[in-house]
Design a protein around this motif. Structure first.
Motif, mmCIF file in Angstrom:
data_model
loop_
_atom_site.group_PDB
_atom_site.id
_atom_site.type_symbol
_atom_site.label_atom_id
_atom_site.label_comp_id
_atom_site.label_asym_id
_atom_site.label_seq_id
_atom_site.Cartn_x
_atom_site.Cartn_y
_atom_site.Cartn_z
ATOM 1 N N ASP A 70 -1.696 -7.476 -45.928
ATOM 2 C CA ASP A 70 -2.470 -8.139 -44.890
ATOM 3 C C ASP A 70 -3.413 -9.139 -45.545
ATOM 4 N N CYS A 112 7.384 -0.607 -36.921
ATOM 5 C CA CYS A 112 5.949 -0.616 -36.623
ATOM 6 C C CYS A 112 5.535 0.681 -35.936
ATOM 7 N N TYR A 134 1.004 -0.462 -38.094
ATOM 8 C CA TYR A 134 1.378 -0.663 -39.498
ATOM 9 C C TYR A 134 2.871 -0.427 -39.676
ATOM 10 N N CYS A 135 3.402 -1.049 -40.725
ATOM 11 C CA CYS A 135 4.824 -0.982 -41.003
ATOM 12 C C CYS A 135 5.099 0.236 -41.880
ATOM 13 N N GLN A 150 0.067 -10.326 -41.575
ATOM 14 C CA GLN A 150 0.154 -8.887 -41.752
ATOM 15 C C GLN A 150 1.396 -8.565 -42.570
ATOM 16 N N ARG A 151 1.598 -7.284 -42.813
ATOM 17 C CA ARG A 151 2.727 -6.847 -43.640
ATOM 18 C C ARG A 151 4.025 -7.491 -43.161
#
Length: 357
Positions: A143, A196, A189-190, A176-177
């Motif tokens: 991120d 996700c 979050y991944c 972001q990721r």
């Protein structure tokens, strides 16, 4: 809460206008045939408002771009879900204008690659509306916020600079990721399966959808769990209430900004007009064209006649609910008793004589 949400939405719109408009500022003289704008479809994606955003009109910059230094302090980073911005430009007369992208540079290459454009770095401004797409390619698996610069010049046929990006103009992009294609939004979050995982209240492949229950109505947008942003003219937790500029009368209900659903027997923009030519009396209610629904104790076309139960008969008139006015010679609650005549009185001392048998 509705006021705060509206203020937030307007502030977000203002910040994006500043960001998008400050790619260019006026340099030398005005050129009356040069236009640049962001069309309504792109504006809806960027700021949620479906309207054209005019940046350059007749060679003049929009007022919100005039003080770039002050504007830059208010500009937000481009959000995760915005991967590109489409501008539309056009030279409306036959004069030629030339553009040059002098710099497309990311200052944080571990987060975002250099910005991209969908046309050659040097060329001619088209005479038909054409799209210039500036892309923001996020990189890596972390991120972060990347700083970047986009420098563009617009020149006339004599080589004079007409419009240009302000000197040392720096913009920012949130990434972001990147392991999950498209990224995870709203705090998601991944995971190791490159899927996700969303925070409570959000769902969707990118956690991009917020859960509102009940759902936002009348075109409202669910922005976070339980929070709806309402379109103009509506308010309420679920945008279920309409803002009426005037109160609906006679029991009417506001169902759309400035429009009322009228109760039976009324019409007009505010339900101010009765369908009964003569007003219903004694508490009666108009229910249709010249039709009154009378309250208990009254009847008639306009509820002007009282009801007596049982009736006053042939010797009385009902003047109030269950109250009779009797004609001469009759009395009683229902005027059904006759008044008897008494025999005449004789003077004192005088006695009636009867014949002797």
């Amino acid at each position: 809460m509705d006021t705060n949400i509206t203020f937030f939405r307007l502030s977000l719109k203002t910040c994006f206008l500043l960001l998008l408009g400050c790619l260019l500022t006026k340099a030398v003289q005005d050129q009356g045939s040069l236009y640049m704008w962001i069309d309504a479809n792109q504006a809806r994606i960027l700021i949620g408002f479906e309207e054209d955003i005019l940046i350059v009109s007749e060679g003049k910059m929009a007022p919100f771009t005039h003080d770039f230094r002050k504007a830059q302090q208010r500009m937000p980073a481009i959000p995760v879900n915005i991967h590109y911005v489409n501008f539309t430009w056009q030279a409306t007369d036959q004069a030629d204008y030339f553009y040059e992208f002098q710099s497309l540079r990311s200052m944080d290459r571990d987060i975002m690659d250099n910005p991209t454009v969908n046309l050659p770095l040097l060329g001619t401004v088209p005479h038909k509306p054409s799209v210039v797409q500036v892309g923001f390619p996020c990189l890596g698996d972390q991120d972060g916020v990347a700083a970047f610069e986009v420098t563009i010049l617009v020149m006339d046929a004599g080589g004079n600079v007409i419009l240009r990006t302000p000197h040392n103009a720096i913009f920012f992009k949130t990434c972001q990721r990147a392991k999950c294609p498209g990224g995870c939004r709203n705090g998601g979050y991944c995971n190791e399966r490159q899927v996700c995982e969303c925070q409570d209240g959000f769902y969707g492949p990118h956690c991009e959808k917020a859960l509102c229950s009940p759902r936002c109505s009348n075109g409202g947008l669910c922005m976070s769990p339980g929070v709806c942003i309402c379109p103009p003219g509506y308010h309420g937790n679920s945008c279920e209430k309409a803002n009426c500029s005037a109160t609906c009368l006679h029991g009417g209900t506001c169902f759309h900004p400035g429009k009322c659903i009228c109760a039976a027997g009324y019409e007009g923009g505010r339900c101010e007009l009765s369908k009964c030519r003569q007003p219903c009396k004694n508490g009666g209610r108009c229910t249709g064209v010249n039709k009154c629904k009378c309250s208990k104790g009254f009847h008639g076309d306009i509820c002007s006649k009282a009801v007596c139960e049982p009736s006053c008969g042939a010797h009385g008139i009902c003047v109030e609910p269950n109250k009779c006015q009797c004609r001469d010679g009759w009395h009683g609650r229902h005027c059904n008793k006759s008044q008897q005549l008494t025999p005449p009185c004789h003077p004192e001392g005088e006695r009636e004589r009867f014949p002797q048998s």
